[in-house]
Every structure is written in structure tokens, then in C-alpha cells.
Design a protein around this motif. Structure first.
Motif, PDB file in Angstrom:
ATOM      1  N   SER A   1      11.084 -80.139  11.751  1.00  0.00           N
ATOM      2  CA  SER A   1      10.755 -81.688  11.231  1.00  0.00           C
ATOM      3  C   SER A   1       9.328 -81.705  10.743  1.00  0.00           C
ATOM      4  O   SER A   1       8.552 -81.049  11.334  1.00  0.00           O
ATOM      5  CB  SER A   1      10.978 -82.322  12.446  1.00  0.00           C
ATOM      6  OG  SER A   1      10.257 -83.657  12.188  1.00  0.00           O
ATOM      7  N   PRO A   2       9.567 -82.504   9.591  1.00  0.00           N
ATOM      8  CA  PRO A   2       7.921 -82.557   9.207  1.00  0.00           C
ATOM      9  C   PRO A   2       6.874 -83.244  10.308  1.00  0.00           C
ATOM     10  O   PRO A   2       5.828 -82.830  10.198  1.00  0.00           O
ATOM     11  CB  PRO A   2       8.148 -83.654   8.253  1.00  0.00           C
ATOM     12  CG  PRO A   2       9.544 -84.285   8.144  1.00  0.00           C
ATOM     13  CD  PRO A   2      10.311 -83.364   9.033  1.00  0.00           C
ATOM     14  N   HIS A   3       7.532 -83.794  11.289  1.00  0.00           N
ATOM     15  CA  HIS A   3       6.672 -84.104  12.550  1.00  0.00           C
ATOM     16  C   HIS A   3       6.252 -83.141  13.272  1.00  0.00           C
ATOM     17  O   HIS A   3       5.388 -83.330  14.277  1.00  0.00           O
ATOM     18  CB  HIS A   3       7.371 -85.420  13.188  1.00  0.00           C
ATOM     19  CG  HIS A   3       7.682 -86.757  12.499  1.00  0.00           C
ATOM     20  ND1 HIS A   3       6.950 -87.575  12.313  1.00  0.00           N
ATOM     21  CD2 HIS A   3       8.754 -86.963  11.733  1.00  0.00           C
ATOM     22  CE1 HIS A   3       7.477 -88.670  11.599  1.00  0.00           C
ATOM     23  NE2 HIS A   3       8.476 -88.194  11.067  1.00  0.00           N
TER      24      HIS A   3
ATOM     25  N   THR B   1      10.545 -77.858   5.913  1.00  0.00           N
ATOM     26  CA  THR B   1      10.918 -79.197   6.522  1.00  0.00           C
ATOM     27  C   THR B   1      12.180 -79.823   5.735  1.00  0.00           C
ATOM     28  O   THR B   1      12.132 -80.472   4.841  1.00  0.00           O
ATOM     29  CB  THR B   1       9.729 -80.022   6.667  1.00  0.00           C
ATOM     30  OG1 THR B   1       9.251 -80.244   5.376  1.00  0.00           O
ATOM     31  CG2 THR B   1       8.815 -79.302   7.421  1.00  0.00           C
TER      32      THR B   1
ATOM     33  N   ILE C   1      13.320 -85.300   4.685  1.00  0.00           N
ATOM     34  CA  ILE C   1      12.200 -85.876   3.547  1.00  0.00           C
ATOM     35  C   ILE C   1      13.006 -87.091   3.056  1.00  0.00           C
ATOM     36  O   ILE C   1      14.065 -86.771   2.359  1.00  0.00           O
ATOM     37  CB  ILE C   1      11.794 -84.892   2.390  1.00  0.00           C
ATOM     38  CG1 ILE C   1      11.218 -83.785   3.289  1.00  0.00           C
ATOM     39  CG2 ILE C   1      10.776 -85.551   1.519  1.00  0.00           C
ATOM     40  CD1 ILE C   1      10.089 -83.837   4.115  1.00  0.00           C
TER      41      ILE C   1
ATOM     42  N   ARG D   1      14.041 -88.775  12.167  1.00  0.00           N
ATOM     43  CA  ARG D   1      12.641 -88.811  11.794  1.00  0.00           C
ATOM     44  C   ARG D   1      12.099 -88.213  10.512  1.00  0.00           C
ATOM     45  O   ARG D   1      12.026 -86.927  10.265  1.00  0.00           O
ATOM     46  CB  ARG D   1      12.001 -88.102  13.014  1.00  0.00           C
ATOM     47  CG  ARG D   1      12.435 -88.663  14.460  1.00  0.00           C
ATOM     48  CD  ARG D   1      11.361 -87.908  15.390  1.00  0.00           C
ATOM     49  NE  ARG D   1      11.385 -86.555  15.411  1.00  0.00           N
ATOM     50  CZ  ARG D   1      10.572 -85.961  15.788  1.00  0.00           C
ATOM     51  NH1 ARG D   1       9.338 -86.601  15.787  1.00  0.00           N
ATOM     52  NH2 ARG D   1      10.696 -84.542  15.643  1.00  0.00           N
TER      53      ARG D   1
ATOM     54  N   MET E   1       9.751 -88.137   6.818  1.00  0.00           N
ATOM     55  CA  MET E   1       8.508 -88.590   6.168  1.00  0.00           C
ATOM     56  C   MET E   1       8.795 -88.594   4.601  1.00  0.00           C
ATOM     57  O   MET E   1       9.744 -88.105   4.107  1.00  0.00           O
ATOM     58  CB  MET E   1       7.611 -87.234   6.444  1.00  0.00           C
ATOM     59  CG  MET E   1       6.863 -87.377   7.659  1.00  0.00           C
ATOM     60  SD  MET E   1       5.442 -86.166   7.656  1.00  0.00           S
ATOM     61  CE  MET E   1       4.894 -86.120   9.349  1.00  0.00           C
ATOM     62  N   THR E   2       7.933 -89.193   3.985  1.00  0.00           N
ATOM     63  CA  THR E   2       8.041 -89.012   2.487  1.00  0.00           C
ATOM     64  C   THR E   2       7.410 -87.855   1.975  1.00  0.00           C
ATOM     65  O   THR E   2       6.781 -87.258   2.775  1.00  0.00           O
ATOM     66  CB  THR E   2       7.096 -90.514   1.876  1.00  0.00           C
ATOM     67  OG1 THR E   2       5.722 -90.111   2.148  1.00  0.00           O
ATOM     68  CG2 THR E   2       7.537 -91.696   2.238  1.00  0.00           C
TER      69      THR E   2
ATOM     70  N   GLU F   1       3.817 -87.441   2.295  1.00  0.00           N
ATOM     71  CA  GLU F   1       3.339 -87.649   3.832  1.00  0.00           C
ATOM     72  C   GLU F   1       3.621 -86.080   4.191  1.00  0.00           C
ATOM     73  O   GLU F   1       2.783 -85.538   5.109  1.00  0.00           O
ATOM     74  CB  GLU F   1       4.081 -88.605   4.568  1.00  0.00           C
ATOM     75  CG  GLU F   1       3.521 -89.888   4.542  1.00  0.00           C
ATOM     76  CD  GLU F   1       4.513 -90.902   5.188  1.00  0.00           C
ATOM     77  OE1 GLU F   1       4.310 -92.145   5.269  1.00  0.00           O
ATOM     78  OE2 GLU F   1       5.974 -90.694   5.427  1.00  0.00           O
ATOM     79  N   ALA F   2       4.702 -85.664   3.978  1.00  0.00           N
ATOM     80  CA  ALA F   2       4.935 -84.314   4.480  1.00  0.00           C
ATOM     81  C   ALA F   2       3.927 -83.209   3.784  1.00  0.00           C
ATOM     82  O   ALA F   2       3.402 -82.232   4.399  1.00  0.00           O
ATOM     83  CB  ALA F   2       6.286 -83.850   3.964  1.00  0.00           C
TER      84      ALA F   2
ATOM     85  N   ALA G   1       1.058 -83.344   5.664  1.00  0.00           N
ATOM     86  CA  ALA G   1       1.048 -82.824   7.054  1.00  0.00           C
ATOM     87  C   ALA G   1       0.889 -81.431   7.200  1.00  0.00           C
ATOM     88  O   ALA G   1       0.832 -80.533   8.201  1.00  0.00           O
ATOM     89  CB  ALA G   1       2.460 -83.215   7.639  1.00  0.00           C
TER      90      ALA G   1
END
Ligand code: C5P
Length: 248
Positions: A173-175, A192, A195, A207, A209-210, A213-214, A217
Motif C-alpha cells: 500500500s502507498p501507506h 503500489t 492510487i 486506503r 493516495m494521489t 502523494e505516492a 512517499a
């Protein structure tokens, strides 16, 4: 993590378009719309089981990098054979389930090495482990699969096992990118899904991310399906994602 400055080509190369189609003809419509954009193409089990190695060869002939997302998970000898076959096919990336264990992941790398030893014209594919599917909830992990502890602990254990087995990275996950890079090192690659550009339907991903944002990260590659494939204008959709990555 500092934001990288990317050229248009580098930005396009980070986008893996998920070709989640039932047959080659449906995928070809999207390929026609995206012609000339140097993105990565992800072929998953739905399309691969229908269109097979010939479709992958045709993507390679058109100059695309190909991620074969078939998530191998079997006894080591069988995965070694599978890894050998997809290396000979010429894919740039493929994946295996870390849940198959160290022997299985090492066997995958042996299968790759044997293909390269037999044919020096082949390039070494990047081999990625699946840690925990993003569809797996903590409750499923603990109660159904029987792995106790938190999701982060489970992802960390599998990522470390993957690196110890000689693999190049993980699907995450990007998180989880920061976590993975922290304990596996910055060169261990992260791929990831999950998105979603701002304002686009989340669908069944939880969960998200744009793209920018990814990138921030630290993700190496972002798998993007429906925001491109289901867009009214897929070419405009990917161009806008590429633009967002160039100017995050
Ligand atoms: O349409 P969407 O952008 O959600 O597509 C995500 C792609 O990433 C799909 O091909 C899906 O199979 C894949 N994937 C995922 N979660 C994972 C592993 C792969 O969504 N953990």
C-alpha cells in the motif's frame, strides 16, 4: 522524503497501467488510446490466462515494459519453473507471494538465473513479493489466515524475508512505503496499487493516495487501473497523472 524532479519519460515510466481486461481485443482499444506514451503495462491473471504469452510478446515488440502480475505461490520446484518461463518470455517484472516462504522465493530467483545463464540476450526481470493483499483486513489476517499481530508486523516480516531471499522489492500500500524503505533500505523497490487522482472514484480500494502523494512517499512504481481504463478519455487521464508527477 524530498520530492523528485522527473522528466516526462521518467514520470510515465513510473505509471503501471493495469490492463484488467477479459481478452486481447478489449485491451487493444486502450492500447490504441495510449499509443506513444512510455508507461509500464501490467498484465494480470485475467488477461494472461485469456491472451497468454503472445499478448505479452506483442507488448514487448511495441516497446513497453511489462509487469506480469501473476502472484506465483506453489512448491519451490514449480515456482522455479514458472519464473524460468516468464524470464524467457522477456517480462521486465513479475511477482510471487512471500507467504510461499524463503525456499520458494529463492527457487524463483534460481529459475531466473538459469534462464539468464542459458540465454545471454535476456534481461534480468525485477522480482517482487506480495506481502499482504490490500484486500486483506486485520480481522481476516488474524482470524482466517491465522497470522497474529498487526498488519504492519506482518508486512515487515514478509518484506524482510523477501529481501533475505534475494528479491528486489514488494507490492505494498502507498501507506506502507515509508515503513518498507525504513527497514529494507531505499533501493528495495515498492510497487503500489491504491492510487487515485484527486476527485476520482475510489471504487473498492480502501486506503488510497494521489499520484503526487505516492511519489512524495517514495514509491518506485504506481499501479493504476480504473482511473485510466474507465475514464471517458483514458489518454487525457494518464496525461494528467504524468503532469501531476512532473509538477507534484
Ligand atoms: O483499478 P485499480 O487502480 O484499483 O487497479 C489496481 C490494480 O492493482 C488491479 O490490477 C489489482 O489487481 C492490483 N492490485 C491491487 N492490490 C494489491 C495487489 C494488486 O489493487 N494488493
Amino acid at each position: 522524503m524530498s520530492v523528485q524532479t522527473l522528466s516526462r519519460e521518467q514520470a510515465a515510466g513510473k505509471v503501471m497501467v493495469a490492463l484488467d481486461y477479459p481478452d486481447a481485443a478489449s485491451a487493444e482499444k486502450l492500447l490504441a488510446a495510449l499509443e506513444g506514451i512510455p508507461c509500464y503495462m501490467k498484465v494480470g491473471m485475467q488477461l494472461f490466462y485469456a491472451a497468454g504469452p503472445d499478448f505479452v510478446r506483442s507488448l514487448k515488440q511495441r516497446g513497453y515494459k511489462v509487469f506480469l502480475d501473476v502472484k506465483m505461490h506453489d512448491i519451490p520446484n514449480t515456482v522455479k519453473g514458472g519464473a524460468n518461463s516468464v524470464t524467457r518470455l522477456g517480462v521486465d517484472m513479475f511477482n510471487v507471494h512471500a507467504a510461499g516462504g524463503r525456499d520458494m522465493m529463492e527457487a524463483a530467483m534460481d529459475g531466473v538465473d538459469e534462464a539468464l545463464d542459458a540465454d545471454s540476450t535476456l534481461a534480468r526481470p525485477t522480482v517482487i513479493a506480495v506481502t499482504q493483499l490490500t484486500s486483506t483486513s486485520l480481522e481476516m489476517l488474524n482470524d482466517e489466515i491465522g497470522i497474529l499481530g498487526t498488519m504492519e508486523e506482518a508486512v515487515k516480516r514478509y518484506a524482510l524475508l523477501a529481501i533475505a531471499s534475494g528479491l528486489d522489492g514488494v507490492v505494498a500500500s502507498p501507506h506502507e512505503v515509508t515503513l518498507v524503505k525504513d527497514f529494507c533500505g531505499p533501493t528495495f523497490q515498492t510497487v503500489t496499487p491504491g492510487i487515485r487522482p484527486a476527485g476520482v472514484d475510489i471504487g473498492d480500494q480502501s486506503r488510497v493516495m494521489t499520484p503526487s502523494e505516492a511519489l512524495q512517499a517514495g514509491t518506485d512504481y504506481m499501479v493504476i487501473g480504473r482511473p485510466i481504463t474507465k475514464a471517458a478519455d483514458p489518454r487525457a487521464a494518464i496525461e494528467s497523472i504524468i503532469e501531476e508527477l512532473i509538477k507534484p
